[in-house]
Scaffold this active site. Structure first.
Site, PDB file in Angstrom:
ATOM      1  N   GLY A 151       0.019   0.249   2.348  1.00  0.00           N
ATOM      2  CA  GLY A 151       0.663  -1.146   1.801  1.00  0.00           C
ATOM      3  C   GLY A 151       0.118  -2.232   2.197  1.00  0.00           C
ATOM      4  N   PRO A 152       0.619  -3.350   2.015  1.00  0.00           N
ATOM      5  CA  PRO A 152       0.025  -4.061   1.750  1.00  0.00           C
ATOM      6  C   PRO A 152      -0.726  -4.799   3.617  1.00  0.00           C
ATOM      7  CG  PRO A 152       2.361  -5.204   1.341  1.00  0.00           C
ATOM      8  CD  PRO A 152       1.987  -3.124   1.371  1.00  0.00           C
ATOM      9  N   PRO A 153      -1.209  -5.770   3.136  1.00  0.00           N
ATOM     10  CA  PRO A 153      -1.520  -6.052   4.625  1.00  0.00           C
ATOM     11  C   PRO A 153      -0.391  -7.037   5.488  1.00  0.00           C
ATOM     12  CG  PRO A 153      -3.004  -6.905   2.781  1.00  0.00           C
ATOM     13  CD  PRO A 153      -1.875  -6.757   1.444  1.00  0.00           C
ATOM     14  N   GLY A 154      -1.415  -6.355   6.839  1.00  0.00           N
ATOM     15  CA  GLY A 154      -0.336  -7.306   7.684  1.00  0.00           C
ATOM     16  C   GLY A 154       0.976  -6.607   8.116  1.00  0.00           C
ATOM     17  N   VAL A 155       1.326  -5.671   7.277  1.00  0.00           N
ATOM     18  CA  VAL A 155       3.075  -5.148   7.822  1.00  0.00           C
ATOM     19  C   VAL A 155       3.110  -3.424   8.574  1.00  0.00           C
ATOM     20  CG1 VAL A 155       3.411  -4.670   5.133  1.00  0.00           C
ATOM     21  CG2 VAL A 155       1.863  -2.924   6.340  1.00  0.00           C
ATOM     22  N   GLY A 156       1.508  -3.640   9.135  1.00  0.00           N
ATOM     23  CA  GLY A 156       1.712  -3.027  10.519  1.00  0.00           C
ATOM     24  C   GLY A 156       0.696  -1.466  10.930  1.00  0.00           C
ATOM     25  N   LYS A 157      -0.193  -1.238   9.576  1.00  0.00           N
ATOM     26  CA  LYS A 157      -0.167   0.158   9.550  1.00  0.00           C
ATOM     27  C   LYS A 157      -1.592   0.624  10.899  1.00  0.00           C
ATOM     28  CE  LYS A 157      -2.183  -0.904   5.584  1.00  0.00           C
ATOM     29  NZ  LYS A 157      -1.884  -2.392   5.164  1.00  0.00           N
ATOM     30  N   SER A 212       3.239  -3.207 -18.305  1.00  0.00           N
ATOM     31  CA  SER A 212       4.777  -3.482 -17.540  1.00  0.00           C
ATOM     32  C   SER A 212       4.801  -5.055 -18.669  1.00  0.00           C
ATOM     33  CB  SER A 212       5.201  -3.402 -16.429  1.00  0.00           C
ATOM     34  OG  SER A 212       4.348  -4.632 -15.545  1.00  0.00           O
ATOM     35  N   LYS A 220       8.019  -5.344  -6.773  1.00  0.00           N
ATOM     36  CA  LYS A 220       8.005  -6.134  -7.890  1.00  0.00           C
ATOM     37  C   LYS A 220      10.013  -6.771  -7.436  1.00  0.00           C
ATOM     38  CE  LYS A 220       6.190  -4.405 -11.724  1.00  0.00           C
ATOM     39  NZ  LYS A 220       6.176  -3.688 -12.912  1.00  0.00           N
TER      40      LYS A 220
END
Length: 785
Positions: free
Chosen positions: A361-367, A685, A728
């Site tokens: 996941g993207p940075p900062g989502v709590g991984k 796309s 998106k």
């Protein structure tokens, strides 16, 4: 191909770079730190020009403490230098590499802003026949060789000096490698145009430095003699130790006895105990002064420190696990359900293997913080390894004991830190592993992260199988694209997408605000955030998929409150409302991307996927009358370029059916650009978006700015499905989009999109470009007539 220095032509007008406290000699290459804004503008301007080589004039300041206002603040003689390379430093300064070419003199000032430009002339040197200067050259070379013996100048530089064909170049390079010259002395050498006098001057300073070094060596020997008394005492102590050893009362015996005691008490597998006992017997036969003694002792200590059979008892309480996970993280239901499934299976089959999960996941989502919560919920120890930038395979498998200073790899070190053989081990940033001549750490992880193999993992240092099957491995990554396929296949990928507005508000209320309140010492204060205030912070002061920046902004608000209380002595009651956000955070940093945009011809809004979440992508098309041509810019990859070619063909076909003269395409130059131009882009796309931009250009119809689209197109006019739909759509929602066009085949992907987002957006599903034309331009016709 690099131009030889003697062939470089020095322009009459040059940008002038003031240099503090030093000069640049011809034929020498030196780094220069640039911190003055005017000089930074000069470097940026020179680098942006296509002219090669990039030449500037480097002149020493008369007073390094005074800012240069004009050429009167500079010494008149300088060096025309080639700008080779530039790096931006974290503190905002610029580091440039300059290579001196020729001496120059400033004649007159041409401009002062935005940087100094002056008229210059090359300075002619007074040269001599080589035979006349040969004795001076040899004397200087011998002096520099003596300095190299004292390690005051690089030996390789002295060796290179002997190969220089020109005496003037020899003198300049010799001066550049002397380390203890004052700035005035360096400039004195630079302004000496008589080559013979210049050689004598450099020889004088080199001789002075040699004499200083010899004096320093003499003082060092004198001090060493003074220390003989202390050394004599040290040798006596060593002799005492030797006597104690002969009498059997040495420290070595007590060390070995302590290792024997620990080995007897330590629970170990039979094969490990046998190896440790063998090494212990070897240790008893090796003298303590031998280097091998310390190698063996360290190896035995590592064996005794590792948790071969020590485990922590897992907490199999499902309700406790759910409570802990809910306390630490909002939403993330898919991850939480996976952990609860693991606990349920572990209760039914205690000998089952631990899963190997990969949070993407993207940075900062709590991984990373999610890994800590899982360890707390299961009552396991938690250890974290950062793999970002690791390039050496030995970081994973360790070094063999034959190497000096050998140590186990990070996996074994982490187990020692955990103190149990069943911890939660987080391998952070696994997508940023590197590869070079030292090996491939990703390949070394194949055994670690395979439940069928890791029960007998062998570290090169230990050279004994260690059971990793009880370790709960969790890896994190921003994208799976850079993870090798065999490694990715061994992990169960769980995607953690970016948060929507409502989720960020709840995370702020339930997690961020209480934590920041305590960290800033305002735990006893009544600070309340209105939900609308949080919405404004999220929309106007942050732009991210996670909540890291939101946490910083809330922390800043608490810091400002703490400052008010400390300075003004105000009460602890604060209510953060939307209208007073600027008082704490200043002016808004972001605006809705489409809020100020108007419907324009040839500009279409697309949606893109990136490793850190979705983003809005604009495609711009312009026609210029003239020779027929089609140009693509914006750092587009091959696939995206082919999509643009297909979009152009379809735009010609459908525009001609609607009455557009073919000469529009045949007698005009079409330029298609995709901002931001510095970011590489690829993928099919954007095909639909490119077609809409070109079709809009041909029919002179504006495209509504609040309609975004994605999809691949074929030459038959079909719209094919694409990936990253959830990311998106979230990006479209953040950007203020009203309507989203998606391929019909992607309709199923909307199930992953939060309900609140789907309620705010209108979705239209497209099968062909005819559907696209109808959805975009029918609305335009009804609006613009």
């Amino acid at each position: 191909m690099q131009i030889p220095f003697e062939d470089i032509k020095i322009p009459r007008e040059l940008p002038i770079l003031p240099v503090k406290g030093g000069v640049i000699f011809p034929f020498s290459t030196v780094p220069v730190i640039v911190g003055v804004e005017r000089s930074k503008r000069l470097i940026n301007a020179v680098l942006s020009t296509p002219v090669e080589p990039k030449i500037i004039g480097a002149f020493m300041q008369k007073d390094p403490e005074v800012e240069v206002k004009g050429i009167e603040d500079l010494y008149p003689i300088g060096t025309a230098s080639v700008l080779l390379r530039m790096n931006r430093l974290p503190d905002g300064n610029i580091r440039v590499i300059l290579s001196g070419v020729k001496r120059i003199r400033i004649l007159r000032e041409i401009q002062l802003e935005p940087y100094i430009i002056a008229e210059v002339e090359e300075v002619e040197e007074i040269d001599y026949p080589e035979e006349e200067l040969l004795p001076l050259r040899e004397a200087l070379l011998q002096t520099l060789a003596k300095l190299a013996e004292y390690q005051r100048v690089p030996q390789e530089a002295v060796n290179a000096l002997a190969t220089l064909p020109k005496i003037s170049a020899f003198a300049d390079v010799s001066a550049s490698i002397l380390q203890h010259l004052k700035p005035e002395e360096r400039y004195e050498i630079l302004e000496t145009l008589d080559v013979k006098k210049r050689l004598e001057l450099v020889l004088k300073y080199a001789t002075r430095e040699t004499e200083l070094q010899e004096l320093s060596e003499k003082i060092r020997r004198s001090v060493q003699e003074e220390m003989e008394k202390a050394q004599r005492e040290y040798f006596l102590r060593e002799q005492l130790k030797a006597i104690q050893k002969e009498l059997g009362i040495s420290d070595e015996q007590s060390e070995i006895a302590e290792l024997e005691r620990r080995l007897k008490e330590k629970p170990l597998p039979d094969y490990v105990r046998k190896a440790a006992e063998t090494e212990l017997r070897r240790l008893q036969r090796v003298p303590s002064a031998s280097p091998e003694y310390h190698v063996i002792r360290t190896y035995i200590e590592w064996i005794l420190d590792l948790p071969w059979l020590e485990s922590t008892e897992d907490n199999m309480d499902l309700s406790n696990a759910r409570r802990v996970l809910d306390e630490d993280h909002y939403d993330l239901e898919r991850v939480k359900e996976r952990i609860l499934e693991y606990i349920a299976i572990k209760k039914l089959n205690p000998t089952g293997k631990a899963p190997i999960l990969c949070f993407v996941g993207p940075p900062g989502v709590g991984k990373t913080s999610l890994g800590r919560s899982i360890a707390r919920a299961l009552n396991k120890k938690f250890v974290r390894l950062s793999l970002g930038g690791v390039r050496d395979e030995a970081e994973i498998r360790g070094h063999r004991r034959t190497y000096v200073g050998a140590l186990p790899g990070r996996i074994i070190m982490a187990l020692k830190e955990a103190g149990s053989n069943n911890p939660v081990m987080m391998l952070d940033e696994i997508d940023k592993l590197g590869t070079d001549w030292r090996g491939d750490p990703a390949s070394a992880l194949l055994e670690v992260l395979d439940p069928e193999q890791n029960h007998s993992f062998k570290d090169h240092y230990l050279d004994l199988p260690f059971d990793l099957s009880k370790v709960f491995f969790i890896t994190t990554a921003n994208t799976t694209l850079t993870i090798p396929a065999p490694l990715l296949d061994r992990m169960e990928v769980i995607e953690i997408p970016g948060y929507v507005l409502e989720e960020k508000v709840q995370i702020a209320i339930n997690f961020i605000i209480p934590k920041q309140k305590e960290e800033t010492g305002l735990k006893d204060c009544n600070v309340k955030f209105e939900e609308k205030a949080l919405v404004r912070i999220i929309e106007e002061y942050t732009r991210e998929a996670g909540v890291r920046e939101l946490q910083r902004k809330i922390n800043r608000i608490f810091r400002r409150i703490a400052l008010k209380i400390a300075e003004e002595g105000v009460s602890c009651d604060f209510v953060i409302k939307p209208e007073n956000i600027e008082e704490y955070l200043g002016k808004p940093e972001y605006f809705p991307e489409l809020a100020e945009r108007e419907a324009k011809v040839g500009v279409a809004t697309g949606l893109a996927w990136t490793p850190v979440g979705g983003s809005v992508l604009f495609v711009e098309a312009v026609r210029v009358p003239g020779e027929k041509g089609f140009k693509l810019t914006g750092r587009l990859g091959d696939v995206m370029r082919e999509s643009a070619e297909a979009a152009l063909t379809l735009a010609r076909k459908y525009s001609s059916e609607r009455g557009v003269d073919p000469e529009f395409w045949d007698k005009g130059f079409i330029h298609l650009h995709v901002p931001s131009g510095a970011i590489p882009k690829d993928g099919p796309s954007a095909g639909v978006t490119m077609f809409v931009a070109l079709y809009s250009l041909a029919l002179n119809l504006p495209v509504p700015p609040d309609i975004a689209m994605t999809g691949e197109i074929t030459l038959r006019g079909k719209v094919l499905p694409v990936g990253g739909i959830k990311e998106k759509v979230l990006a479209a929602d953040r950007a203020g989009i009203r309507k989203v066009l998606l391929p019909t085949w992607n309709k199923k992907d909307l199930e992953d999109v939060p309900k609140e987002v789907k309620q705010r957006l209108t979705f239209s599903f497209i099968d062909t470009v005819e559907d696209v034309i109808r959805e975009v331009f029918e609305e335009v016709k009804s609006t613009y007539g």
